[in-house]
Design a protein around this motif. Sequence first.
Motif, PDB file in Angstrom:
ATOM      1  N   LEU A 114      54.755  31.219 -74.237  1.00 40.20           N
ATOM      2  CA  LEU A 114      55.719  30.192 -74.639  1.00 40.20           C
ATOM      3  C   LEU A 114      56.447  29.623 -73.427  1.00 40.20           C
ATOM      4  CD1 LEU A 114      57.294  31.846 -77.817  1.00 40.20           C
ATOM      5  CD2 LEU A 114      55.205  30.470 -77.617  1.00 40.20           C
ATOM      6  N   ASP A 115      56.775  30.482 -72.464  1.00 38.86           N
ATOM      7  CA  ASP A 115      57.481  30.014 -71.269  1.00 38.86           C
ATOM      8  C   ASP A 115      56.607  29.098 -70.424  1.00 38.86           C
ATOM      9  OD1 ASP A 115      59.867  31.385 -71.802  1.00 38.86           O
ATOM     10  OD2 ASP A 115      59.087  33.230 -70.911  1.00 38.86           O
ATOM     11  N   ARG A 116      55.303  29.336 -70.415  1.00 35.81           N
ATOM     12  CA  ARG A 116      54.401  28.474 -69.653  1.00 35.81           C
ATOM     13  C   ARG A 116      54.058  27.200 -70.423  1.00 35.81           C
ATOM     14  NH1 ARG A 116      51.905  33.504 -68.634  1.00 35.81           N
ATOM     15  NH2 ARG A 116      50.217  33.010 -70.083  1.00 35.81           N
ATOM     16  N   ALA A 117      54.039  27.303 -71.740  1.00 34.27           N
ATOM     17  CA  ALA A 117      53.611  26.165 -72.559  1.00 34.27           C
ATOM     18  C   ALA A 117      54.709  25.128 -72.753  1.00 34.27           C
ATOM     19  CB  ALA A 117      53.134  26.664 -73.921  1.00 34.27           C
ATOM     20  N   TYR A 118      55.961  25.582 -72.873  1.00 37.31           N
ATOM     21  CA  TYR A 118      57.043  24.669 -73.247  1.00 37.31           C
ATOM     22  C   TYR A 118      58.201  24.761 -72.257  1.00 37.31           C
ATOM     23  CZ  TYR A 118      54.572  25.239 -77.690  1.00 37.31           C
ATOM     24  OH  TYR A 118      53.608  25.312 -78.665  1.00 37.31           O
ATOM     25  N   GLU A 119      58.712  23.617 -71.887  1.00 41.25           N
ATOM     26  CA  GLU A 119      59.943  23.589 -71.106  1.00 41.25           C
ATOM     27  C   GLU A 119      61.047  24.297 -71.879  1.00 41.25           C
ATOM     28  OE1 GLU A 119      61.633  19.927 -68.882  1.00 41.25           O
ATOM     29  OE2 GLU A 119      62.599  19.937 -70.860  1.00 41.25           O
ATOM     30  N   ARG A 120      61.856  25.082 -71.189  1.00 38.52           N
ATOM     31  CA  ARG A 120      62.961  25.764 -71.856  1.00 38.52           C
ATOM     32  C   ARG A 120      64.106  24.774 -72.037  1.00 38.52           C
ATOM     33  NH1 ARG A 120      64.845  31.745 -70.085  1.00 38.52           N
ATOM     34  NH2 ARG A 120      62.688  32.128 -70.753  1.00 38.52           N
ATOM     35  N   SER A 121      64.047  24.053 -73.132  1.00 45.18           N
ATOM     36  CA  SER A 121      65.029  23.014 -73.439  1.00 45.18           C
ATOM     37  C   SER A 121      64.853  22.624 -74.896  1.00 45.18           C
ATOM     38  CB  SER A 121      64.815  21.785 -72.546  1.00 45.18           C
ATOM     39  OG  SER A 121      63.636  21.090 -72.937  1.00 45.18           O
ATOM     40  N   PRO A 122      65.815  21.909 -75.489  1.00 52.06           N
ATOM     41  CA  PRO A 122      65.639  21.446 -76.868  1.00 52.06           C
ATOM     42  C   PRO A 122      64.417  20.543 -77.044  1.00 52.06           C
ATOM     43  CG  PRO A 122      67.946  21.342 -76.261  1.00 52.06           C
ATOM     44  CD  PRO A 122      67.187  21.656 -74.997  1.00 52.06           C
ATOM     45  N   THR A 130      45.793  27.809 -78.899  1.00 49.13           N
ATOM     46  CA  THR A 130      46.576  27.354 -77.753  1.00 49.13           C
ATOM     47  C   THR A 130      47.977  26.951 -78.195  1.00 49.13           C
ATOM     48  OG1 THR A 130      45.840  25.052 -77.990  1.00 49.13           O
ATOM     49  CG2 THR A 130      44.528  26.491 -76.547  1.00 49.13           C
ATOM     50  N   ALA A 131      48.881  26.943 -77.225  1.00 52.94           N
ATOM     51  CA  ALA A 131      50.237  26.437 -77.426  1.00 52.94           C
ATOM     52  C   ALA A 131      50.486  25.381 -76.356  1.00 52.94           C
ATOM     53  CB  ALA A 131      51.260  27.568 -77.320  1.00 52.94           C
ATOM     54  N   ASN A 132      50.521  24.127 -76.763  1.00 50.50           N
ATOM     55  CA  ASN A 132      50.714  23.014 -75.828  1.00 50.50           C
ATOM     56  C   ASN A 132      49.721  23.091 -74.670  1.00 50.50           C
ATOM     57  OD1 ASN A 132      52.021  20.602 -75.151  1.00 50.50           O
ATOM     58  ND2 ASN A 132      53.530  21.630 -73.850  1.00 50.50           N
ATOM     59  N   GLY A 133      48.483  23.450 -74.998  1.00 50.69           N
ATOM     60  CA  GLY A 133      47.418  23.500 -74.005  1.00 50.69           C
ATOM     61  C   GLY A 133      47.262  24.815 -73.275  1.00 50.69           C
ATOM     62  N   VAL A 134      48.153  25.776 -73.506  1.00 50.50           N
ATOM     63  CA  VAL A 134      48.085  27.086 -72.851  1.00 50.50           C
ATOM     64  C   VAL A 134      47.449  28.080 -73.816  1.00 50.50           C
ATOM     65  CG1 VAL A 134      49.418  28.963 -71.823  1.00 50.50           C
ATOM     66  CG2 VAL A 134      50.117  26.585 -71.461  1.00 50.50           C
ATOM     67  N   GLU A 135      46.496  28.873 -73.318  1.00 45.11           N
ATOM     68  CA  GLU A 135      45.809  29.836 -74.173  1.00 45.11           C
ATOM     69  C   GLU A 135      46.796  30.833 -74.766  1.00 45.11           C
ATOM     70  OE1 GLU A 135      42.109  33.076 -73.990  1.00 45.11           O
ATOM     71  OE2 GLU A 135      42.638  31.861 -72.233  1.00 45.11           O
ATOM     72  N   ALA A 136      46.724  31.003 -76.071  1.00 43.56           N
ATOM     73  CA  ALA A 136      47.684  31.846 -76.776  1.00 43.56           C
ATOM     74  C   ALA A 136      47.312  33.318 -76.671  1.00 43.56           C
ATOM     75  CB  ALA A 136      47.764  31.436 -78.242  1.00 43.56           C
ATOM     76  N   VAL A 137      48.317  34.168 -76.795  1.00 47.77           N
ATOM     77  CA  VAL A 137      48.153  35.620 -76.865  1.00 47.77           C
ATOM     78  C   VAL A 137      48.897  36.096 -78.107  1.00 47.77           C
ATOM     79  CG1 VAL A 137      48.662  37.837 -75.772  1.00 47.77           C
ATOM     80  CG2 VAL A 137      47.968  35.883 -74.360  1.00 47.77           C
ATOM     81  N   ASP A 138      48.210  36.825 -78.977  1.00 49.32           N
ATOM     82  CA  ASP A 138      48.849  37.310 -80.200  1.00 49.32           C
ATOM     83  C   ASP A 138      49.920  38.340 -79.866  1.00 49.32           C
ATOM     84  OD1 ASP A 138      46.967  35.750 -81.391  1.00 49.32           O
ATOM     85  OD2 ASP A 138      45.939  37.372 -82.452  1.00 49.32           O
ATOM     86  N   VAL A 139      51.076  38.201 -80.480  1.00 54.14           N
ATOM     87  CA  VAL A 139      52.114  39.209 -80.313  1.00 54.14           C
ATOM     88  C   VAL A 139      51.741  40.416 -81.178  1.00 54.14           C
ATOM     89  CG1 VAL A 139      53.594  38.321 -82.170  1.00 54.14           C
ATOM     90  CG2 VAL A 139      54.608  39.607 -80.304  1.00 54.14           C
ATOM     91  N   PRO A 140      51.839  41.646 -80.663  1.00 57.88           N
ATOM     92  CA  PRO A 140      51.427  42.830 -81.435  1.00 57.88           C
ATOM     93  C   PRO A 140      52.482  43.225 -82.467  1.00 57.88           C
ATOM     94  CG  PRO A 140      52.217  43.500 -79.283  1.00 57.88           C
ATOM     95  CD  PRO A 140      52.232  42.001 -79.280  1.00 57.88           C
ATOM     96  N   ALA A 141      52.661  42.368 -83.446  1.00 58.84           N
ATOM     97  CA  ALA A 141      53.667  42.598 -84.477  1.00 58.84           C
ATOM     98  C   ALA A 141      53.318  41.765 -85.696  1.00 58.84           C
ATOM     99  CB  ALA A 141      55.058  42.229 -83.958  1.00 58.84           C
ATOM    100  N   THR A 142      53.918  42.113 -86.820  1.00 54.58           N
ATOM    101  CA  THR A 142      53.763  41.334 -88.045  1.00 54.58           C
ATOM    102  C   THR A 142      55.136  40.830 -88.482  1.00 54.58           C
ATOM    103  OG1 THR A 142      53.948  43.345 -89.385  1.00 54.58           O
ATOM    104  CG2 THR A 142      51.732  42.605 -88.809  1.00 54.58           C
ATOM    105  N   GLU A 195      54.079  25.049 -84.001  1.00 56.03           N
ATOM    106  CA  GLU A 195      52.927  25.360 -83.153  1.00 56.03           C
ATOM    107  C   GLU A 195      53.140  26.674 -82.414  1.00 56.03           C
ATOM    108  OE1 GLU A 195      50.285  22.800 -80.106  1.00 56.03           O
ATOM    109  OE2 GLU A 195      52.261  23.353 -79.317  1.00 56.03           O
ATOM    110  N   ALA A 196      54.334  26.883 -81.874  1.00 57.51           N
ATOM    111  CA  ALA A 196      54.624  28.120 -81.151  1.00 57.51           C
ATOM    112  C   ALA A 196      54.470  29.330 -82.064  1.00 57.51           C
ATOM    113  CB  ALA A 196      56.036  28.063 -80.573  1.00 57.51           C
ATOM    114  N   GLU A 197      54.973  29.224 -83.274  1.00 59.54           N
ATOM    115  CA  GLU A 197      54.854  30.332 -84.223  1.00 59.54           C
ATOM    116  C   GLU A 197      53.392  30.606 -84.557  1.00 59.54           C
ATOM    117  OE1 GLU A 197      56.319  31.565 -88.744  1.00 59.54           O
ATOM    118  OE2 GLU A 197      57.133  29.765 -87.776  1.00 59.54           O
ATOM    119  N   ALA A 198      52.624  29.553 -84.773  1.00 58.19           N
ATOM    120  CA  ALA A 198      51.208  29.731 -85.089  1.00 58.19           C
ATOM    121  C   ALA A 198      50.458  30.382 -83.936  1.00 58.19           C
ATOM    122  CB  ALA A 198      50.584  28.378 -85.432  1.00 58.19           C
TER     123      ALA A 198
END
Length: 243
Positions: free
Chosen positions: A100-108, A178-190, A167-170
């Motif tokens: 998420l930090d690589r995919a999206y600027e930390r801003s609104p 992907t998230a904004n073009g960055v390859e996603a990694v599943d969070v190990p949680a439900t 998109e970030a949640e998905a």
Amino acid sequence: MSRRYEPTRRQFLKAAVAAGGASALSACLDLGGDDPVPTGVEDPAELERRQHAWRDVLETDEQGNPKLPRHHAFLYLELDADGEPSAADRRGVESALSVLDRAYERSPAGLVHSIAYSRPYFERYGREPAGVDLPPPRRLSSFETPELDTQDALLQLTSDRAEVLTEAEAALFGDRETANGVEAVDVPATVDDRRTGFIGRGMPADRADQVDGIPADADLPDASKLFMGFNAGFAGNQASESY
């Protein structure tokens, strides 16, 4: 003759965030507009380490008060690992959130997020963090019978753009590669529970019929950003940004 209800674009996006899931993401992407989403940093280590220090990335109103992003999702998580979390378990969570930090600027305009861990999570270690008081959850009044939250962690995702949040949640939970073009990694949680929130001029009036506890005849000012007519949150009601 009854008037036909036709939701506005803003109302539709808010409803999609509240619903969540793949269909909500598709709807948000269709209505999200053509403006590119600002990307994040190449190395998340460059970011402010205090994850709750949002003030510097938020916009302000004419009086200089911070303005929270419009859309919020609160994801109550149960970690997949049983027993005491291992170093690999912790790295798995870190890797997913680093996407998420690589995919999206930390801003609104991009995405702002934070994660908090509960007392039950730390009880897996048999001890609380040194110097931190973590009292167990309790009811606030003798007449209340609440179902207390005991999940491992609470992840907050927030953005001015509904399509970014969905998109970030998905991407976090395996519904998007992907998230904004960055390859996603599943969070190990439900996700054990999912709740949403909002703040913004006119949003309480628009959504009064979707929130429990708001009288049907409530007179909500169209310009209010919060229920009960408040324009901003109470000063001093947030925890320190020092952690």
